[in-house]
Design an enzyme around this catalytic site. Structure first.
Site, PDB file in Angstrom:
ATOM      1  N   ARG A 173      -7.901 -73.135 -16.656  1.00  0.00           N
ATOM      2  CA  ARG A 173      -7.965 -73.045 -15.203  1.00  0.00           C
ATOM      3  C   ARG A 173      -9.176 -72.233 -14.777  1.00  0.00           C
ATOM      4  O   ARG A 173      -9.766 -71.514 -15.575  1.00  0.00           O
ATOM      5  CB  ARG A 173      -6.692 -72.377 -14.689  1.00  0.00           C
ATOM      6  CG  ARG A 173      -5.476 -73.247 -14.743  1.00  0.00           C
ATOM      7  CD  ARG A 173      -4.209 -72.479 -14.424  1.00  0.00           C
ATOM      8  NE  ARG A 173      -3.928 -71.454 -15.434  1.00  0.00           N
ATOM      9  CZ  ARG A 173      -4.050 -70.153 -15.247  1.00  0.00           C
ATOM     10  NH1 ARG A 173      -4.435 -69.689 -14.083  1.00  0.00           N
ATOM     11  NH2 ARG A 173      -3.783 -69.300 -16.202  1.00  0.00           N
ATOM     12  N   ARG A 177     -10.200 -65.329  -8.659  1.00  0.00           N
ATOM     13  CA  ARG A 177      -9.380 -65.185  -7.454  1.00  0.00           C
ATOM     14  C   ARG A 177     -10.305 -65.017  -6.261  1.00  0.00           C
ATOM     15  O   ARG A 177     -11.292 -64.277  -6.367  1.00  0.00           O
ATOM     16  CB  ARG A 177      -8.526 -63.926  -7.543  1.00  0.00           C
ATOM     17  CG  ARG A 177      -7.405 -64.041  -8.524  1.00  0.00           C
ATOM     18  CD  ARG A 177      -6.587 -62.758  -8.469  1.00  0.00           C
ATOM     19  NE  ARG A 177      -5.605 -62.765  -9.532  1.00  0.00           N
ATOM     20  CZ  ARG A 177      -5.138 -61.675 -10.100  1.00  0.00           C
ATOM     21  NH1 ARG A 177      -5.555 -60.478  -9.709  1.00  0.00           N
ATOM     22  NH2 ARG A 177      -4.246 -61.752 -11.053  1.00  0.00           N
ATOM     23  N   ARG A 249      -5.857 -65.546 -34.676  1.00  0.00           N
ATOM     24  CA  ARG A 249      -6.813 -64.440 -34.593  1.00  0.00           C
ATOM     25  C   ARG A 249      -6.001 -63.160 -34.644  1.00  0.00           C
ATOM     26  O   ARG A 249      -4.853 -63.106 -34.176  1.00  0.00           O
ATOM     27  CB  ARG A 249      -7.618 -64.480 -33.283  1.00  0.00           C
ATOM     28  CG  ARG A 249      -8.543 -65.650 -33.167  1.00  0.00           C
ATOM     29  CD  ARG A 249      -9.694 -65.612 -34.136  1.00  0.00           C
ATOM     30  NE  ARG A 249     -10.709 -64.616 -33.757  1.00  0.00           N
ATOM     31  CZ  ARG A 249     -11.756 -64.323 -34.513  1.00  0.00           C
ATOM     32  NH1 ARG A 249     -11.933 -64.920 -35.695  1.00  0.00           N
ATOM     33  NH2 ARG A 249     -12.646 -63.445 -34.107  1.00  0.00           N
ATOM     34  N   ARG A 280     -12.881 -54.615 -26.358  1.00  0.00           N
ATOM     35  CA  ARG A 280     -12.426 -53.748 -25.274  1.00  0.00           C
ATOM     36  C   ARG A 280     -12.120 -52.352 -25.806  1.00  0.00           C
ATOM     37  O   ARG A 280     -11.989 -52.160 -27.023  1.00  0.00           O
ATOM     38  CB  ARG A 280     -11.214 -54.336 -24.545  1.00  0.00           C
ATOM     39  CG  ARG A 280     -10.037 -54.686 -25.427  1.00  0.00           C
ATOM     40  CD  ARG A 280      -8.907 -55.315 -24.604  1.00  0.00           C
ATOM     41  NE  ARG A 280      -7.691 -55.424 -25.405  1.00  0.00           N
ATOM     42  CZ  ARG A 280      -6.485 -55.635 -24.937  1.00  0.00           C
ATOM     43  NH1 ARG A 280      -6.296 -55.782 -23.637  1.00  0.00           N
ATOM     44  NH2 ARG A 280      -5.432 -55.715 -25.725  1.00  0.00           N
ATOM     45  N   GLU A 301     -11.267 -52.038 -29.765  1.00  0.00           N
ATOM     46  CA  GLU A 301     -10.536 -53.192 -30.310  1.00  0.00           C
ATOM     47  C   GLU A 301     -11.507 -54.261 -30.791  1.00  0.00           C
ATOM     48  O   GLU A 301     -12.397 -54.672 -30.041  1.00  0.00           O
ATOM     49  CB  GLU A 301      -9.611 -53.763 -29.230  1.00  0.00           C
ATOM     50  CG  GLU A 301      -8.823 -54.969 -29.693  1.00  0.00           C
ATOM     51  CD  GLU A 301      -7.797 -55.433 -28.664  1.00  0.00           C
ATOM     52  OE1 GLU A 301      -7.111 -54.593 -28.058  1.00  0.00           O
ATOM     53  OE2 GLU A 301      -7.708 -56.656 -28.468  1.00  0.00           O
ATOM     54  N   TYR A 349       1.847 -68.100 -28.043  1.00  0.00           N
ATOM     55  CA  TYR A 349       1.606 -66.789 -27.462  1.00  0.00           C
ATOM     56  C   TYR A 349       2.677 -66.578 -26.393  1.00  0.00           C
ATOM     57  O   TYR A 349       2.763 -67.345 -25.434  1.00  0.00           O
ATOM     58  CB  TYR A 349       0.205 -66.635 -26.831  1.00  0.00           C
ATOM     59  CG  TYR A 349       0.129 -65.241 -26.245  1.00  0.00           C
ATOM     60  CD1 TYR A 349      -0.196 -64.167 -27.054  1.00  0.00           C
ATOM     61  CD2 TYR A 349       0.509 -64.990 -24.932  1.00  0.00           C
ATOM     62  CE1 TYR A 349      -0.151 -62.865 -26.562  1.00  0.00           C
ATOM     63  CE2 TYR A 349       0.558 -63.702 -24.434  1.00  0.00           C
ATOM     64  CZ  TYR A 349       0.220 -62.648 -25.251  1.00  0.00           C
ATOM     65  OH  TYR A 349       0.287 -61.363 -24.780  1.00  0.00           O
ATOM     66  N   ASP A 351       4.650 -63.577 -23.889  1.00  0.00           N
ATOM     67  CA  ASP A 351       4.767 -62.197 -23.423  1.00  0.00           C
ATOM     68  C   ASP A 351       6.173 -61.683 -23.719  1.00  0.00           C
ATOM     69  O   ASP A 351       7.082 -62.453 -24.021  1.00  0.00           O
ATOM     70  CB  ASP A 351       4.508 -62.147 -21.909  1.00  0.00           C
ATOM     71  CG  ASP A 351       3.024 -61.991 -21.581  1.00  0.00           C
ATOM     72  OD1 ASP A 351       2.268 -61.517 -22.455  1.00  0.00           O
ATOM     73  OD2 ASP A 351       2.637 -62.339 -20.456  1.00  0.00           O
TER      74      ASP A 351
HETATM   75  C1  LIG Z   1      -2.595 -57.027 -28.853  1.00  0.00           C
HETATM   76  C2  LIG Z   1      -1.421 -57.574 -28.100  1.00  0.00           C
HETATM   77  C3  LIG Z   1      -1.188 -57.175 -26.801  1.00  0.00           C
HETATM   78  C4  LIG Z   1      -0.092 -57.653 -26.099  1.00  0.00           C
HETATM   79  N1  LIG Z   1       0.100 -57.220 -24.826  1.00  0.00           N
HETATM   80  C5  LIG Z   1       1.173 -57.642 -24.132  1.00  0.00           C
HETATM   81  C6  LIG Z   1       1.403 -57.190 -22.808  1.00  0.00           C
HETATM   82  O1  LIG Z   1       0.610 -56.424 -22.253  1.00  0.00           O
HETATM   83  N2  LIG Z   1       2.511 -57.642 -22.155  1.00  0.00           N
HETATM   84  C7  LIG Z   1       3.407 -58.508 -22.743  1.00  0.00           C
HETATM   85  O2  LIG Z   1       4.424 -58.860 -22.124  1.00  0.00           O
HETATM   86  N3  LIG Z   1       3.218 -58.941 -24.011  1.00  0.00           N
HETATM   87  C8  LIG Z   1       2.133 -58.533 -24.717  1.00  0.00           C
HETATM   88  N4  LIG Z   1       1.936 -58.969 -26.002  1.00  0.00           N
HETATM   89  C9  LIG Z   1       2.938 -59.882 -26.599  1.00  0.00           C
HETATM   90  C10 LIG Z   1       4.118 -59.143 -27.277  1.00  0.00           C
HETATM   91  O3  LIG Z   1       3.623 -58.353 -28.340  1.00  0.00           O
HETATM   92  C11 LIG Z   1       5.123 -60.175 -27.789  1.00  0.00           C
HETATM   93  O4  LIG Z   1       5.643 -60.914 -26.701  1.00  0.00           O
HETATM   94  C12 LIG Z   1       6.321 -59.581 -28.527  1.00  0.00           C
HETATM   95  O5  LIG Z   1       5.933 -58.657 -29.497  1.00  0.00           O
HETATM   96  C13 LIG Z   1       7.085 -60.707 -29.196  1.00  0.00           C
HETATM   97  O6  LIG Z   1       8.262 -60.191 -29.795  1.00  0.00           O
HETATM   98  P1  LIG Z   1       8.864 -60.912 -31.076  1.00  0.00           P
HETATM   99  O7  LIG Z   1      10.116 -60.193 -31.404  1.00  0.00           O
HETATM  100  O8  LIG Z   1       8.938 -62.378 -30.863  1.00  0.00           O
HETATM  101  O9  LIG Z   1       7.734 -60.695 -32.205  1.00  0.00           O
HETATM  102  P2  LIG Z   1       7.280 -59.391 -32.968  1.00  0.00           P
HETATM  103  O10 LIG Z   1       7.155 -58.235 -32.050  1.00  0.00           O
HETATM  104  O11 LIG Z   1       6.085 -59.763 -33.770  1.00  0.00           O
HETATM  105  O12 LIG Z   1       8.501 -59.083 -33.944  1.00  0.00           O
HETATM  106  C14 LIG Z   1       8.731 -59.829 -35.153  1.00  0.00           C
HETATM  107  C15 LIG Z   1       9.261 -58.843 -36.191  1.00  0.00           C
HETATM  108  O13 LIG Z   1       9.642 -59.560 -37.355  1.00  0.00           O
HETATM  109  C16 LIG Z   1       9.272 -58.801 -38.479  1.00  0.00           C
HETATM  110  N5  LIG Z   1       9.206 -59.717 -39.633  1.00  0.00           N
HETATM  111  C17 LIG Z   1       8.368 -60.768 -39.794  1.00  0.00           C
HETATM  112  N6  LIG Z   1       8.608 -61.390 -40.975  1.00  0.00           N
HETATM  113  C18 LIG Z   1       9.629 -60.712 -41.561  1.00  0.00           C
HETATM  114  C19 LIG Z   1      10.336 -60.879 -42.802  1.00  0.00           C
HETATM  115  N7  LIG Z   1      10.069 -61.880 -43.674  1.00  0.00           N
HETATM  116  N8  LIG Z   1      11.329 -60.006 -43.109  1.00  0.00           N
HETATM  117  C20 LIG Z   1      11.645 -58.993 -42.232  1.00  0.00           C
HETATM  118  N9  LIG Z   1      11.004 -58.784 -41.057  1.00  0.00           N
HETATM  119  C21 LIG Z   1      10.019 -59.653 -40.711  1.00  0.00           C
HETATM  120  C22 LIG Z   1       7.943 -58.196 -38.095  1.00  0.00           C
HETATM  121  O14 LIG Z   1       7.637 -57.056 -38.878  1.00  0.00           O
HETATM  122  C23 LIG Z   1       8.197 -57.842 -36.623  1.00  0.00           C
HETATM  123  O15 LIG Z   1       8.701 -56.524 -36.481  1.00  0.00           O
HETATM  124  C24 LIG Z   1       0.812 -58.551 -26.705  1.00  0.00           C
HETATM  125  C25 LIG Z   1       0.576 -58.980 -28.006  1.00  0.00           C
HETATM  126  C26 LIG Z   1      -0.533 -58.509 -28.693  1.00  0.00           C
HETATM  127  C27 LIG Z   1      -0.780 -59.030 -30.065  1.00  0.00           C
END
Ligand SMILES: Cc1cc2nc3c(=O)[nH]c(=O)nc-3n(C[C@H](O)[C@H](O)[C@H](O)COP(=O)(O)OP(=O)(O)OC[C@H]3O[C@@H](n4cnc5c(N)ncnc54)[C@H](O)[C@@H]3O)c2cc1C
Length: 383
Positions: A173, A177, A249, A280, A301, A349, A351
């Site tokens: 997009r 703004r 990435r 950043r 970063e 991806y 949030d």
């Molecule tokens: C740099 C960055 C910035 C971000 N900023 C924002 C933001 O500002 N706002 C926002 O809303 N979202 C943000 N996000 C997104 C946010 O991090 C995710 O939405 C959220 O972490 C997803 O939760 P999850 O439980 O699906 O995954 P995860 O948090 O990745 O949790 C998965 C867990 O599974 C565990 N795991 C994996 N494989 C195994 C295994 N085989 N055995 C045991 N444990 C395992 C991992 O260790 C991890 O703890 C950002 C992401 C990144 C990368």
């Protein structure tokens, strides 16, 4: 009580565990391979400065989903916070995302919203036909000056390649703004947990029907002792990368302590030029402006390709990745007693508010299901 295994203690796993536990019909083991809960949202007090550190990069909670906002506020207090990013470019430092203030500053104008929209439309290069790649898409939508100031070098650093090698769809997009709104998000609710995200996840997991096992890596076969499994790790790892690795990435951080109150004057500044290799700098004390600390903690970063031992962060989702995910997805659909949820297991991806919403929905479908467990929904990406 049925025995449930949840792999991963991020938001996906923790919300799923809490909802199943609260129904009093299941005992739940949460297996987490790291030495802490909260996944990539993990926060801790930095021992040197006392500042709340977002260990895997800055996380700002934002949502327009009232159900999610009310739910998460049950498990911890949020402090008000509006994310206002700045962008350093070759021609100066601007408000970001690109808004009316940015346009007026960059082009030394005093446009109103209508004039700015017309002006930007006219900047777009029209002669190229259908854009074949990211650069052509950006030039068509925004013109060379905006592209070169804000997008070209940043994209090179973020993706590690020439923007002409990226599909046009990466810039979907118009990232502009035509008003003075410099709030990074459009969401209705926004904030940072006063005691950090890890505190919230600990509260979610604090239930007599839940046991958490840290430093416990799940591999296929562990499900034998359980009635059902919810897996939130990477889907390609679940299948031992049998068909190849999905493209991600990742980012890594260079930690700095500044011996003064304020290093850069803002939580996040993007570096859109190629004079520095990082994308950043985030200075974490600005996420908690109500706290006072004599020193400051900031991180540069850097973006890079994900290697075998890196944590996968951002799905590249290039056409061959989508094909590969399709193969893993069809295997997942055939599983008898495992469902896949969260950002890694469904290769999207997402949030925090997205994964909380999906975990809540899947948990309630599970609790209220009728019929055979084998027919229960296997992927939260089809919610
Ligand atoms: C740099 C960055 C910035 C971000 N900023 C924002 C933001 O500002 N706002 C926002 O809303 N979202 C943000 N996000 C997104 C946010 O991090 C995710 O939405 C959220 O972490 C997803 O939760 P999850 O439980 O699906 O995954 P995860 O948090 O990745 O949790 C998965 C867990 O599974 C565990 N795991 C994996 N494989 C195994 C295994 N085989 N055995 C045991 N444990 C395992 C991992 O260790 C991890 O703890 C950002 C992401 C990144 C990368």
């Amino acid at each position: 009580m049925q025995k449930i295994l949840i792999v991963g203690a991020g938001f996906s796993g923790a919300v799923m565990a809490r909802e199943l536990a609260a129904s009093n019909r299941y005992t739940i083991l949460v297996a987490e391979e790291r030495d802490h809960v909260a996944g990539n949202c993990h926060t801790r007090r930095d021992p040197e400065t006392g500042i709340m550190e977002h260990v895997y990069g800055p996380h700002i909670f934002n949502t327009s989903n009232k159900v999610v906002w009310d739910y998460i506020n049950r498990f911890g207090e949020f402090s008000p916070y509006i994310n206002r990013v700045k962008a350093e470019t070759n021609s100066g430092t601007y408000s970001f995302p690109i808004n009316l203030h940015t346009i007026n500053q960059l082009f030394h104008k005093n446009f109103n919203p209508r004039e700015a929209r017309k002006f930007v439309e006219e900047l777009g290069e029209k002669k190229m036909g259908v854009p074949a790649n990211f650069e052509e898409q950006a030039l068509t939508l925004l013109g060379r000056e905006i592209y070169e100031n804000f997008l070209k070098s940043y994209t090179e650093k973020q993706w590690g390649c020439d923007p002409r090698q990226l599909p046009a769809s990466v810039l979907k997009r118009l990232p502009v703004r035509f008003n003075y709104n410099d709030n990074y998000y459009n969401s209705q609710y926004q904030g940072i947990p006063t005691e950090g995200y890890t505190h919230i996840i600990q509260n979610l997991l604090n239930h007599p029907n839940i046991t958490v096992k840290l430093n416990s890596k799940f591999t296929k076969g562990h499900e034998a002792d359980f009635d059902y499994v919810f897996y939130t790790g990477p889907i390609d790892a679940y299948y031992g990368f049998a068909h190849g690795r999905l493209g991600y990435r990742t980012v890594y951080f260079e930690r700095h302590v500044f011996d003064g109150e304020d290093y850069q004057g803002n939580a996040v500044i993007n570096y859109c030029h190629d004079k520095v290799p990082y994308t950043r700098i985030h200075e974490h004390k600005h996420f908690m402006p109500h706290e006072k600390h004599p020193k400051s903690l900031y991180f540069k970063e850097f973006s890079k390709e994900t290697q075998e031992n890196d944590i996968p962060f951002y799905p590249k989702s290039l056409p061959h990745d989508r094909d590969l995910y399709g193969i893993y997805r069809s295997l997942a659909l055939k599983e008898e007693k495992t469902s896949f949820l969260g950002r890694l297991a469904t290769y999207r991806y997402l949030d925090m508010h997205h994964v909380i919403d999906e975990a809540l929905q899947l948990a309630h479908k599970f609790i209220n299901r009728k019929g055979d467990l084998r027919t229960f929904q296997k992927l939260s990406d089809s919610l």
